[in-house]
Structures are given as C-alpha cells and as structure tokens.
Design a protein around this motif. Structure first.
Motif, PDB file in Angstrom:
ATOM      1  N   LEU A 179       0.855  -1.183   0.000  1.00 13.75           N
ATOM      2  CA  LEU A 179       0.000   0.000   0.000  1.00 13.75           C
ATOM      3  C   LEU A 179       0.895   1.239   0.000  1.00 13.75           C
ATOM      4  O   LEU A 179       1.807   1.351   0.810  1.00 13.75           O
ATOM      5  N   VAL A 180       0.639   2.125  -0.951  1.00 12.49           N
ATOM      6  CA  VAL A 180       1.427   3.362  -1.068  1.00 12.49           C
ATOM      7  C   VAL A 180       0.507   4.540  -0.739  1.00 12.49           C
ATOM      8  O   VAL A 180      -0.561   4.678  -1.346  1.00 12.49           O
ATOM      9  N   ARG A 181       0.932   5.358   0.219  1.00  7.45           N
ATOM     10  CA  ARG A 181       0.101   6.525   0.552  1.00  7.45           C
ATOM     11  C   ARG A 181       0.756   7.797   0.030  1.00  7.45           C
ATOM     12  O   ARG A 181       1.884   8.114   0.367  1.00  7.45           O
ATOM     13  N   GLY A 182       0.009   8.506  -0.824  1.00  7.56           N
ATOM     14  CA  GLY A 182       0.469   9.801  -1.316  1.00  7.56           C
ATOM     15  C   GLY A 182      -0.454  10.885  -0.804  1.00  7.56           C
ATOM     16  O   GLY A 182      -1.472  10.594  -0.168  1.00  7.56           O
ATOM     17  N   SER A 229       0.093   9.615 -10.704  1.00  9.32           N
ATOM     18  CA  SER A 229       0.556  10.434  -9.586  1.00  9.32           C
ATOM     19  C   SER A 229      -0.397  10.300  -8.399  1.00  9.32           C
ATOM     20  O   SER A 229      -1.614  10.231  -8.553  1.00  9.32           O
ATOM     21  N   LEU A 230       0.207  10.258  -7.222  1.00 11.34           N
ATOM     22  CA  LEU A 230      -0.591  10.303  -5.982  1.00 11.34           C
ATOM     23  C   LEU A 230      -0.321  11.639  -5.292  1.00 11.34           C
ATOM     24  O   LEU A 230      -0.334  11.744  -4.078  1.00 11.34           O
ATOM     25  N   THR A 258       5.004   9.384  -7.326  1.00 10.73           N
ATOM     26  CA  THR A 258       4.673   8.935  -8.677  1.00 10.73           C
ATOM     27  C   THR A 258       4.991   7.455  -8.849  1.00 10.73           C
ATOM     28  O   THR A 258       6.082   7.004  -8.491  1.00 10.73           O
ATOM     29  N   LEU A 259       4.031   6.755  -9.395  1.00 11.71           N
ATOM     30  CA  LEU A 259       4.262   5.354  -9.761  1.00 11.71           C
ATOM     31  C   LEU A 259       4.563   5.310 -11.251  1.00 11.71           C
ATOM     32  O   LEU A 259       3.782   5.813 -12.062  1.00 11.71           O
ATOM     33  N   TYR A 262       7.449   1.207 -10.338  1.00 15.86           N
ATOM     34  CA  TYR A 262       8.554   1.852  -9.617  1.00 15.86           C
ATOM     35  C   TYR A 262       8.034   3.109  -8.918  1.00 15.86           C
ATOM     36  O   TYR A 262       7.452   3.985  -9.550  1.00 15.86           O
ATOM     37  N   LEU A 263       8.215   3.162  -7.615  1.00 18.38           N
ATOM     38  CA  LEU A 263       7.839   4.349  -6.848  1.00 18.38           C
ATOM     39  C   LEU A 263       9.049   5.277  -6.817  1.00 18.38           C
ATOM     40  O   LEU A 263      10.021   5.025  -6.101  1.00 18.38           O
TER      41      LEU A 263
END
Lengths: 93, 425
Positions: free
Chosen positions: B53-56, B146-147, B151-152, B169-170
C-alpha cells in the motif's frame, strides 16, 4: 491462384493457394514463428511482415484489437489470422 | 537502514500492516504450511503473497493483492492503515490468481479506485473477473500515475513470467514493486532479507523454474531495471529485498548466462537415441556419421538408456540442434524420450533445429509424435523424420546419413534458399 510466402528466418518460399493462412504453412515448414491460442486472442504469433504487407488480408476487428493491445506497428500481423493473397515475406517478430 | 527498520519483526503475530518506507506498507499474507506451489514448485517452508500500500498526498494505491483464501488477512492489514475511500489506484503487476484472489472484493469495497494493468493483461482480466463492465487503464513503460507527492512509473516486463507481467517503480522512494521477478517461495515472518533465514537456494530455485525459460525477456527487463536507483525491491513472493537490492539484480544478470559456457564457435548437434534391438541405434550412428561430415558442426551421440535425462537439459540449452531416435513400442515413443522432452520446459528451445528418426515393427507412430512435441516446444522441424521398418537396409542407412548431413547444413546455413509447393509439405 497461387501466391508465394517467404519465411525470411529459414530461407524457404512456399507456393500456396491464395487465401491460405500463414499459420497453416509456417508450422509445416518449420518457421520460428511461435503460436499460442491459435484463434487471434493471445497475440503470441505476432510476426514481422518484411515485404508485401499489402498482399495479406485486412486485419479483422478482433485482430486489430489484439494488434493495438500489443502496440504493434504497421509491419506486424498475427500469423494465425493473416491470409496470403499475393507474394509476401515474413519472419518472427 | 533506520533504527525502526532493524527492530525484530514477526508478522505472524499481528494483522497490522508493516511499514517498509515512509510512504509504503506491506499488506500481504503468510502461507507457511504450503509445500507445493501450483503443482510444479516445492517449498520447504511455504510462501508469502506480498501486497503493498502506497500513501500519497492525493490518495492511496494498492499494489497487487493475495490468494483468495488469504483475503481476510490482506483486508485486515489494509484496514490498519487506510480507509477504502482513500484508495484511488489499484495496480496489478501480474494477474495470476495468487495475486488477484482478493481483487473482486477489493474492487467492491473501493469502487472509486482505478485499475492499472499492462496491455497484455486486459483479456486475462476479463477471463479472471468473468464480467465485462469494469474500468481499467492499460499502461506500458514510462506511463505514470501520480498520488500528488509521489509517482508510480510502470515498466513493461512481459514474460516475467506471464505475458502480462509488469513492474511498478515508486520514484520518490526508489522502490521497485517487481511482481514475481526477484521473488521466491520462502515464508519467514521476519519479512526482510536482512532478517530472514538463508533463502538463497529458494531464490535460485525460483529463477531456474520460473524465469529461466524466458531468458530473452529477463534480459530485456534488466535493461529497464538496471538503470534504476533502487533502495528496495518489493516482490510478490518471499523476502522484501531492502539490504543491497542491486545484488539481486546482478544475480539475475548472472543467471541469464547459459549454464554451460560455449566451448567453440562450432554449432552443436546432439543425437539422442533408445534402441530395443539395435536398429534405431544403427540409424542413430548413421545420422551421427552424416552430420559429422559437415564442417562447423560438433556432433555428439548419446544412448538414453545409459543415464538420467536431467544432465542433458543444460547441454540442450547450449545446442543448436537435437535429433531424437526412438523405436515405437505399444504405439508410442519410449518413456525416456518423453522424460527428456518434458524436462525441457525450463529452457527456451525456440528456433533450435529438431529432427526425429526411428525403427518400428508394426505401426511406427513414435516419429510423428515426437515431431509434434518438438513443434509444441517451438523447435523447428525442417526435415521430415525417417521411419524404418525393423532392420535398416544399406539404402536406408544412407538416407539416415543424408538426414544427418541435411540437419548439419541447415544448422550451419549451408542450405540454399528453397522454393516448395504447399502440397508437398
């Protein structure tokens, strides 16, 4: 009517009745074009049309969709779908 | 490494998400009792299904899910760090069911999330979800999402190990969510490569069975991955590689080298045979003799009755041609020959030259059967096989020698371009 299909990878030309699909020839002759589902779905048999692309049948809606999904340029077709209408040279993608 | 990262971790004792960087959590599941994965792979201590889980600033991305049976664990970990309303992005790096099992339920719980998959994954997704009406965005190399503050970026890496596979890639964290690449079936609740037990054998085993058949595709993927600044590689199975991640990329590069080093510039033709009464053996010797006459080809002759087939796999990977001689027994080719061919699924045979010959008593189906199998393995079969009823005559042995010469000429490109009629194929 006969047409000539040349496989650049193995240096073999086959005289075929017009309307024959590339897959029906390439497997028998031992070209290195690779097949997956054989029904225009998976995109595995993407081939490079080196010469005479205008002498292949137009892509069906299905083939067109798969070509787009694979981001294939104009020089690429699905060997399981393309029919030979005139002289053409192909090879693996 | 941060002090926090070095704390002892045991994810088996909690259903909380595990931080792997300032923006990223592991929300996967452990499967420690698994011993056989997908029928084909063994594991000594299970596997993990890693999801992240990626939080932006502008929302949350979920990268991959887990096998359906482990959905509860996945959702509990997810809920420990995010609300479903926060989820804007779902990335699937690979659609195999062990990574998409929880997807339908996740899409139900997070209906506003947009799905990002590779172009080749589109039809697979339809087959998997068995419904037509859902939205997704197909992506390829250098497409981004983009979050807000992060950026993914997507990398199209087909055949690592399915046609649909991609990496994500984060950029801001230098984390590569690599899908099955750089993964392995190894389950250790300490999760990170600097904390878990020795998993090198598992990493090598996984590469050998899952990635090795797709060597060319691994090389293409490495061209995209090697230039990346990498702090962490986060695969979908096994330990998260935060300690010296570049070491694993370098190891992949090494593993793409053939197991055996080329010894000369000559092409290699391997002739394998089995023989009940010596007839197929005589044919094999004639094929061997004929091929040996052609300059630039190193020919070897092996009786499969004399040994196990496994050692030949590496040899075949390095060879340009294989010729198989088998009698027909009970309407079939011989078991050792099938064993040899079934061992070859771990290597890429595309474009190699193959040929089959054999003596038979009554029906002689074996030659055609093996030719079909070779074609199925993407081997070229340019010369029709030779079948001889019982004892080969001198003329038939000369045909075998000519067969060998022809194979060797094809392998060394000495054959002139040919024009043939479709009817003659």
């Amino acid at each position: 009517m006969k047409a000539e299909l040349t496989f650049a990878d193995i240096g073999i030309t086959v005289r075929v009745p017009a309307g024959t699909r590339v897959i029906d020839v390439s497997e028998k002759v031992g070209s290195t074009i690779v097949y997956g589902c054989r029904e225009g779905d998976c995109g595995t048999c993407l081939m490079h049309v080196i010469k005479g692309g205008e002498n292949l049948s137009q892509p069906s809606v299905l083939e067109d969709k798969v070509l787009k999904e694979n981001m294939a340029g104009k020089q690429f077709r699905l060997a399981c779908q393309a029919q030979i209408l005139g002289n053409v040279t192909v090879g693996p993608a | 490494m941060t002090a926090q990262a070095q704390r002892p971790i045991n994810v088996a004792q909690t259903r909380d998400a595990v931080p792997i960087s300032s923006r990223v959590h592991w929300i996967g599941a452990l499967d420690p009792t698994l011993r056989t994965f997908d029928i084909i792979l063994k594991t000594a201590n299970g596997t993990t299904y890693n999801a992240y889980l990626v939080r932006g600033q502008d929302g949350v991305a979920v990268i991959d899910t887990v096998k359906e049976k482990f959905s509860d664990e996945f959702f509990q970990r997810l809920e420990s760090v995010a609300n479903y309303d926060d989820i804007r992005v779902i990335v699937l790096n690979h659609l195999e069911p062990d990574h998409t099992g929880a997807l339908p339920e996740l899409m139900r719980r997070a209906p506003h999330a947009r799905l990002y998959i590779s172009h080749k994954a589109q039809r697979m997704l339809k087959g998997l979800l068995k419904q037509e009406s859902f939205d997704f965005t197909p992506v390829t190399t250098n497409d981004t999402v983009s979050l807000g503050d992060c950026t993914l970026r997507f990398l199209n890496t087909p055949y690592l190990h399915w046609p649909d596979t991609q990496c994500t890639y984060l950029e801001e964290e230098a984390i590569l969510f690599s899908g099955d690449a750089f993964g392995c079936h190894f389950c250790d609740p300490r999760l990170f490569n600097d904390l878990v037990g020795d998993f090198r054998f598992s990493f090598e085993y996984y590469y050998a069975h899952i990635m090795r058949p797709f060597r060319e595709h691994v090389l293409a993927a490495l061209e995209l991955i090697e230039p990346l600044h990498l702090k962490i590689i986060a695969p979908t199975h096994g330990p998260i590689l935060r300690d010296q991640p570049a070491r694993y990329v370098a190891r992949f590069r090494e593993l793409t080298e053939p197991r055996l080093k080329k010894e000369s510039t000559d092409k290699t033709l391997l002739v394998f045979y089995l023989s009940s009464y010596g007839n197929t053996a005589k044919m094999a010797e004639a094929v061997y003799a004929g091929a040996s006459e052609i300059e630039g080809v190193r020919v070897s002759l092996y009786d499969l009755e004399g040994g196990a087939v496994e050692p030949f796999v590496d040899l075949i990977e390095d060879a340009e041609g294989i010729a198989l001689g088998t009698p027909t027994i009970n309407g079939d080719a011989t078991k050792a020959m099938w064993d040899l061919l079934s061992s070859l699924v771990v290597i890429n045979l595309q474009g190699k030259v193959g040929a089959v010959f054999g003596s038979y008593g009554w029906s002689g189906e074996a030659v055609g059967m093996l030719e079909d199998r070779l074609r199925g393995l993407k081997v070229r079969v340019p010369v029709p096989g030779i079948r001889v009823k019982l004892i080969p005559t001198e003329e038939e042995l000369e045909a075998c020698r000519q067969f060998g010469r022809q194979l060797a000429e094809i392998m060394t490109d000495k054959q002139k371009p040919k024009v043939i009629d479709f009817e003659d194929l």
